[in-house]
Structures are given as C-alpha cells and as structure tokens.
Motif scaffolding. Structure first.
Motif, PDB file in Angstrom:
ATOM      1  N   GLU A  26       0.876  -1.153   0.000  1.00  0.00           N
ATOM      2  CA  GLU A  26       0.000   0.000   0.000  1.00  0.00           C
ATOM      3  C   GLU A  26       0.919   1.209   0.000  1.00  0.00           C
ATOM      4  N   ASP A  66       1.562   5.407   0.002  1.00  0.00           N
ATOM      5  CA  ASP A  66       0.927   6.685   0.340  1.00  0.00           C
ATOM      6  C   ASP A  66       0.753   7.519  -0.926  1.00  0.00           C
ATOM      7  N   GLY A  67      -0.487   7.775  -1.268  1.00  0.00           N
ATOM      8  CA  GLY A  67      -0.732   8.626  -2.429  1.00  0.00           C
ATOM      9  C   GLY A  67      -0.989  10.054  -1.976  1.00  0.00           C
ATOM     10  N   ARG A  68      -1.110  10.984  -2.897  1.00  0.00           N
ATOM     11  CA  ARG A  68      -1.324  12.376  -2.528  1.00  0.00           C
ATOM     12  C   ARG A  68      -2.730  12.565  -1.947  1.00  0.00           C
ATOM     13  N   ASP A  69      -3.756  12.069  -2.688  1.00  0.00           N
ATOM     14  CA  ASP A  69      -5.129  12.232  -2.209  1.00  0.00           C
ATOM     15  C   ASP A  69      -5.570  11.010  -1.413  1.00  0.00           C
ATOM     16  N   LYS A  70      -5.332   9.847  -2.040  1.00  0.00           N
ATOM     17  CA  LYS A  70      -5.721   8.622  -1.330  1.00  0.00           C
ATOM     18  C   LYS A  70      -4.658   7.556  -1.578  1.00  0.00           C
ATOM     19  N   ASN A  71      -4.723   6.487  -0.799  1.00  0.00           N
ATOM     20  CA  ASN A  71      -3.699   5.464  -0.944  1.00  0.00           C
ATOM     21  C   ASN A  71      -3.870   4.669  -2.229  1.00  0.00           C
ATOM     22  N   GLN A  72      -2.730   4.192  -2.726  1.00  0.00           N
ATOM     23  CA  GLN A  72      -2.731   3.361  -3.917  1.00  0.00           C
ATOM     24  C   GLN A  72      -2.110   2.029  -3.545  1.00  0.00           C
ATOM     25  N   ASP A  89      -5.856   1.405  -7.892  1.00  0.00           N
ATOM     26  CA  ASP A  89      -6.422   2.383  -6.949  1.00  0.00           C
ATOM     27  C   ASP A  89      -7.256   1.728  -5.874  1.00  0.00           C
ATOM     28  N   ASP A  90      -8.053   0.734  -6.309  1.00  0.00           N
ATOM     29  CA  ASP A  90      -9.088   0.234  -5.418  1.00  0.00           C
ATOM     30  C   ASP A  90      -8.997  -1.287  -5.332  1.00  0.00           C
ATOM     31  N   THR A  95     -11.013  -3.026  -3.090  1.00  0.00           N
ATOM     32  CA  THR A  95     -12.165  -3.425  -2.274  1.00  0.00           C
ATOM     33  C   THR A  95     -12.514  -4.900  -2.502  1.00  0.00           C
TER      34      THR A  95
END
Ligand code: SAH
Ligand code: SF4
Ligand code: F3S
Length: 443
Positions: free
Chosen positions: A390, A392-398, A412-413, A415
C-alpha cells in the motif's frame, strides 16, 4: 543483552540486499535490533558493491557523511561488509582511520565474533578469508529473520566460476558453491508458512546450479510442488546453462513466472569472445526464439555493457541489431568500467569518452522506443498481479504489485481483496516503469 541497535546501508545487487537481511538476523541473535536511522545505531554497516567504479566510490562518500556520528558517540562502531570489503580488506582500515571492522562476503556469520573482538581489543578487525568448499556453510535463516511479507529471496548458490574478462565478481564472491537441495526446499517451505507467496532464487549464474545430481531444471520442478508458494522467479541465468530442460521447465511449470532477466552484455560475437562470455549471439537468439515460441507473453530484460575496450562502431551496431530482434522489455546499460583484479584491467582503451557516451545515449534511446512499443501492447490486456504494497498517495492510498512478467502495476481500489492476494487486473494505462489497472476478478 538487548537494546543495541544496528543500521545497514546496502549497495549493489539482490545478493547484497539478501545478505543485509541475513546480517540483521545474525545480529538480532546477539541482541541488536534494527534501527531505521543511522542516528540511533550502535553499529553501522555499509554493505558494499564493487562491480563498477561508481558504486565502489560510494563507500568513501557515505562514510565521510556518517563520520560526525562517530565523533559524537565514541561507542559507535563502523563497519564495511560486502564486495568492497572483500576486495580491499586491510587497505580500507589504512585509508579510513575511523573504521572498526571489515567483513568479507564469505564471513558474515563471523560478524558477532568480529564485533566482540573489536570491543575487547579496541582495535580494528579485518575478516576476509574465503571458506574452503568443504567447510562452506550457507547462512540458514530462522524465525529471527525478518521475512518480507509476500516476496522474498532464496540463495541457491554462492560465487561464480566464470571469468568474464571485465568482471570483479568471481574475485570478491569466490568459487561457485551450490547449496544443498534439502536446505533450499526447507527454507522455502518455512517462507510459505510465514505467508510468503513469491520467491526469487539467487545466484550469479543461477542456472548452473548443481547439487548431488539435481540441476536447475529439476530444482524448479521440486520448488513448483511447494504448497503456499505461488510464484517463482530467479536471477541471473547464463546462456551457457540455458538448456532445453531449463527452458521447458520455465514454460511448463505454472508457478515459474514468464519473465527472465537475461544478460546479453554485447550483440557482437567478437566482443562476446573477448569478454569470455562462452556464447555467441546466434545461441542467445535461438534460445530467445525457442522460449518465445513456447511463451509468447514472455517478458525479457537484460544487461548491456557499452564501450568495452575492443568494441568498434560495427560491434556496437551488432548490439543494437540484437536489441531490435529480441525487443527487450527493458535493459540496464552500463559504460565499461575497468575493475582491479580482472584480466583486462590494464588493457588499452582506445575509445574516446565522448564516443562511449554517445553510444550509451543511442542505446538508451532505442531501448526507450522498444519499451514504449512493448508497453503499449499490454494496455487493454489482463495481467495477473500479486498485490504487495500500500503506497501513500497524494489524495488517497494506492496499491501496487507485480505482474507475472515482472511489471510494476498500480491499482487504486482493492475493495474485496487484501494485500497478498493474486488478482486479474485489466491494464488501462502505463509506462515502462509502471502500469495502471483495475481488478476484474480473483486469480
Ligand atoms: N552474473 C551476471 C552479472 C552480474 S554483474 C551475469 O553473468 O550476467 C551485473 C552486471 O554488471 C553485468 O551483467 C554487467 O552488465 C555489469 N558489469 C559487470 N562488470 C562490469 C564492468 N566492469 N563495467 C561495466 N559493467 C559491468
Ligand atoms: Fe561476472 Fe561473468 Fe560471473 Fe556474471 S558470469 S558474475 S559477469 S564473471
Ligand atoms: Fe556488486 Fe557484489 Fe553484487 S560486486 S553486483 S554487490 S555480487
């Protein structure tokens, strides 16, 4: 015991990365915990590489940078391990007055002894003896080893019996010794129990492995049977030992990935001969053709040396020609760097520096073009990916992982899935360095 801290700075190849992990384990037995930063460490090691002049010089610059720590903490010990340690031994102690220990590539098990001796005597200690074949003991990993979560290395041999004209490795890593089959299989089983899904087998000429009649192909067959391990990689194979049985094993065994890092060094037969590589471009190309016929999805990366002292403009063109035929997914290209101890160290080198740099530039340009075209063919395809990290992305984690062909893939996701899962990913965009995609289904 306890509370002591070790920090290791690692240069060089995967063998060194793995040696660092094993040294961490050995020192953990002695009560040393890992320190993320050199500032809090009681023992700082530089695990070094001497394959080219650049990496070798880093030893001095790094130690220089760390010197103030030593000035403020008299108890702190500095050591050099790895290939420069093996290459230079005593000389390092003479050059660097504040160095406490030098431990060679065969001697990592003696690290605790060396540290003790330094403390008792207050003097620098050098341990760079190569072990005899009969006595050589591979470092066996145990529960103190910090298992990487999903992908880890397994040493299957040490040293190198080749004598490529330009290469220092045989002199700093010693003679080739294959590790006992049972120890390898036991270690991989232990890794599987710890949740490791992917292993990379390590050796300088990894496919020359031979132990009591078990060769590299049969070893791959045995490893393919181990429950829990889903993916097997290896580095680096040498063309001389790329037999049909090895190639067939790669294509037939479901757990062996469709990627090979296959060092070419040069496409010119004259240069290859002078390098003592023991193959010619025809053999190399026929092996590639054989494998591509069996595995059209195979991804191939390589190492190339540019500006070898006998390389003419025509020789260089031969290299470009082979690159165009193979269409490497990526290549690591290096300017020839004369290395001490090697047969051609003192050889006259008539190629002007500018000419060498121009060739390197041209080669990199061609590689970029080929890489782009190879990458574009992957867009829209479905790739099987082991989700490893995982980030650390700028807006959300990748999330990221690797495809069977060893491409880095960002997602990105995830889930419904978790780290360590293997999933099918539809590739939506990408460059040579990383692809991006969306999960479409489990493996
Ligand atoms: N065992 C591997 C190579 C290990 S060294 C093999 O035989 O293919 C890693 C790479 O460093 C080599 O593939 C080569 O491309 C490069 N290299 C080694 N010695 C070098 C030198 N003296 N100058 C420039 N590059 C070198
Ligand atoms: Fe060096 Fe050649 Fe051995 Fe590779 S096979 S490590 S290039 S001597
Ligand atoms: Fe460097 Fe030693 Fe590896 S010289 S490439 S760290 S074997």
């Amino acid at each position: 015991m306890g509370n002591k801290k070790i920090h290791i700075i690692t240069f060089g190849c995967q063998m060194n990365v793995h040696d660092t992990e094993r040294m961490k384990m050995i020192m953990k037995h002695e009560g040393y915990d890992w320190s993320e930063s050199p500032d809090e460490a009681d023992l700082i090691l530089l695990n070094t590489c001497s394959v080219r002049e650049g990496p070798e010089n880093k030893v001095h610059s790094q130690l220089g940078r760390l010197k103030p720590l030593k000035e403020s903490n008299k108890e702190l010990l500095f050591g050099v391990t790895g290939c420069v340690a093996q290459q230079k031994g005593e000389e390092l102690i003479k050059q660097i007055s504040y160095l406490d220990l030098v431990v060679g590539t065969d001697a990592i098990s003696s690290l605790p002894d060396v540290v003790k001796k330094v403390k008792e005597s207050g003097k620098a200690v050098v341990q760079t003896e190569f072990q005899e074949r009969e006595e050589y003991q591979f470092v066996e990993i145990d529960t103190d080893y910090n298992f990487s979560k999903f992908s880890d290395f397994v040493t299957i041999m040490k040293g190198c019996n080749k004598r490529c004209s330009y290469c220092i490795v045989p002199y700093v890593r010693g003679r080739e010794i294959s590790r006992p089959v049972d120890a390898i299989l036991k270690e991989i089983e232990m890794m599987a129990e710890r949740g490791v899904k992917e292993i990379t087998l390590l050796g300088q000429t990894v496919n020359s492995y031979k132990y009591n009649g078990v060769d590299f192909a049969s070893l791959l067959h045995k490893i393919n049977e181990i429950n829990g391990i889903e993916r097997v990689r290896f580095t680096s194979p040498h063309p001389k030992y790329f037999t049909e049985s090895v190639m067939d094993a790669i294509s037939e065994l479901d757990k062996v990935m469709e990627h090979i890092h296959y060092p070419l060094q040069s496409g010119s037969n004259d240069v290859l001969k002078h390098m003592r590589r023991q193959y010619n471009s025809e053999l190399y190309l026929s092996q590639i053709e054989y494998m591509k016929n069996k595995m059209p999805q195979l991804e191939i990366t390589t190492d190339i040396i540019v500006g070898y002292p006998t390389e003419t403009a025509t020789d260089f063109e031969e290299t470009l020609k082979v690159m165009k035929i193979v269409e490497f997914d990526n290549s690591f290209s290096f300017l020839y760097s004369p290395r001490p101890m090697t047969p051609i160290y003192d050889m006259e080198d008539p190629i002007p520096e500018d000419e060498k740099k121009e060739r390197l530039y041209k080669l990199k340009e061609l590689q970029e073009e080929i890489s782009k075209s190879r990458t574009s063919k992957l867009i829209g395809s479905i790739q099987e990916v082991l989700i490893e990290e995982e980030n650390d992305g700028r807006d959300k984690n990748q999330f990221s992982g690797r495809s069977r062909g060893n491409r880095k893939v960002f997602i990105d996701d995830i889930t419904g899935y978790k780290l360590g899962d293997i999933v099918n990913v539809k590739i939506i965009s990408g460059s040579v360095h990383a692809l991006k995609g969306e999960i479409v289904s489990p493996k």
